[in-house]
Design an enzyme around this catalytic site. Sequence first.
Site, PDB file in Angstrom:
ATOM      1  N   CYS A  67      -4.511  -7.853  33.186  1.00 52.96           N
ATOM      2  CA  CYS A  67      -3.183  -8.430  32.947  1.00 52.96           C
ATOM      3  C   CYS A  67      -2.497  -7.798  31.732  1.00 52.96           C
ATOM      4  CB  CYS A  67      -3.296  -9.932  32.755  1.00 52.96           C
ATOM      5  SG  CYS A  67      -3.987 -10.803  34.174  1.00 52.96           S
ATOM      6  N   HIS A  68      -3.226  -7.699  30.599  1.00 49.63           N
ATOM      7  CA  HIS A  68      -2.622  -7.194  29.371  1.00 49.63           C
ATOM      8  C   HIS A  68      -3.498  -6.196  28.634  1.00 49.63           C
ATOM      9  CE1 HIS A  68      -0.606 -11.091  30.182  1.00 49.63           C
ATOM     10  NE2 HIS A  68       0.468 -10.412  29.844  1.00 49.63           N
ATOM     11  N   GLY A  69      -4.598  -5.765  29.257  1.00 51.01           N
ATOM     12  CA  GLY A  69      -5.371  -4.656  28.714  1.00 51.01           C
ATOM     13  C   GLY A  69      -6.432  -4.990  27.694  1.00 51.01           C
ATOM     14  N   SER A  70      -6.774  -6.263  27.521  1.00 54.58           N
ATOM     15  CA  SER A  70      -7.862  -6.588  26.599  1.00 54.58           C
ATOM     16  C   SER A  70      -9.184  -6.086  27.160  1.00 54.58           C
ATOM     17  CB  SER A  70      -7.944  -8.097  26.375  1.00 54.58           C
ATOM     18  OG  SER A  70      -6.797  -8.568  25.702  1.00 54.58           O
TER      19      SER A  70
ATOM     20  N   PRO B 186      -4.741  -7.771  22.900  1.00 55.43           N
ATOM     21  CA  PRO B 186      -4.057  -9.074  22.889  1.00 55.43           C
ATOM     22  C   PRO B 186      -5.000 -10.266  22.764  1.00 55.43           C
ATOM     23  CG  PRO B 186      -3.190  -7.654  24.632  1.00 55.43           C
ATOM     24  CD  PRO B 186      -4.405  -6.969  24.094  1.00 55.43           C
TER      25      PRO B 186
END
Length: 213
Positions: free
Chosen positions: A169-172, A185
């Site tokens: 979703c956000h690359g963590s 994130p």
Amino acid sequence: MSQDTLVHDDDGAVDPNLPPDPSRRFWVTTACAVGGVAGVATAIPLVSTFSPSEKARAAGAPVEVDIGDIPVGAMKTVEWRGKPVWIIHRSPEQLAGLKTQDALLADPDSKRPGFTPAYAENEGRSRKPEIFVCVGICTHLGCSPTAHFETGGGGGMGASWQGGFLCPCHGSTFDLAGRVYKNKPAPDNLEVPPYQYLSDTRIIVGVDEDNKA
């Protein structure tokens, strides 16, 4: 082993009265968790077990899990309180890889409160080095990361990658102890749920020294 091998077991539920999650975890919604269970079904390598009945899941019952059938380097998924719980049988090579990652991690010693029981405040974040247990929900916005166990730069993970998880979703990114990498994130490491060993080959998720059945 097929990547989508499913093992169904309805004998694992125990029906206790457990305290609620810490307040900081309430943002993890049931919808996100259920979506995450579907997502981890494609992770590699994988053995999935959805143990308790619908009634037991709704009650938040602890889940007994046979870990004796998890091959070295593989992962089993069970459901507890509507959340996917990952159980990974780490290989000696994977454990050695953890030792190389500290400088790249945001909280390598798991000192931030709320997501790591005292018995998991160690390099492997586990009671026994080879078996890692965590909730498969990203601590950023509740998405479910995917497994990327291959080492090295494959899949754009970078040459220093020693295996772990990527939240699409956000690359963590998280290592194989669920520790989040710097400048991502996600604010915290993946949650280690309460769990205990019943024998060398069986654990119970949802019960520990501070969470009684």
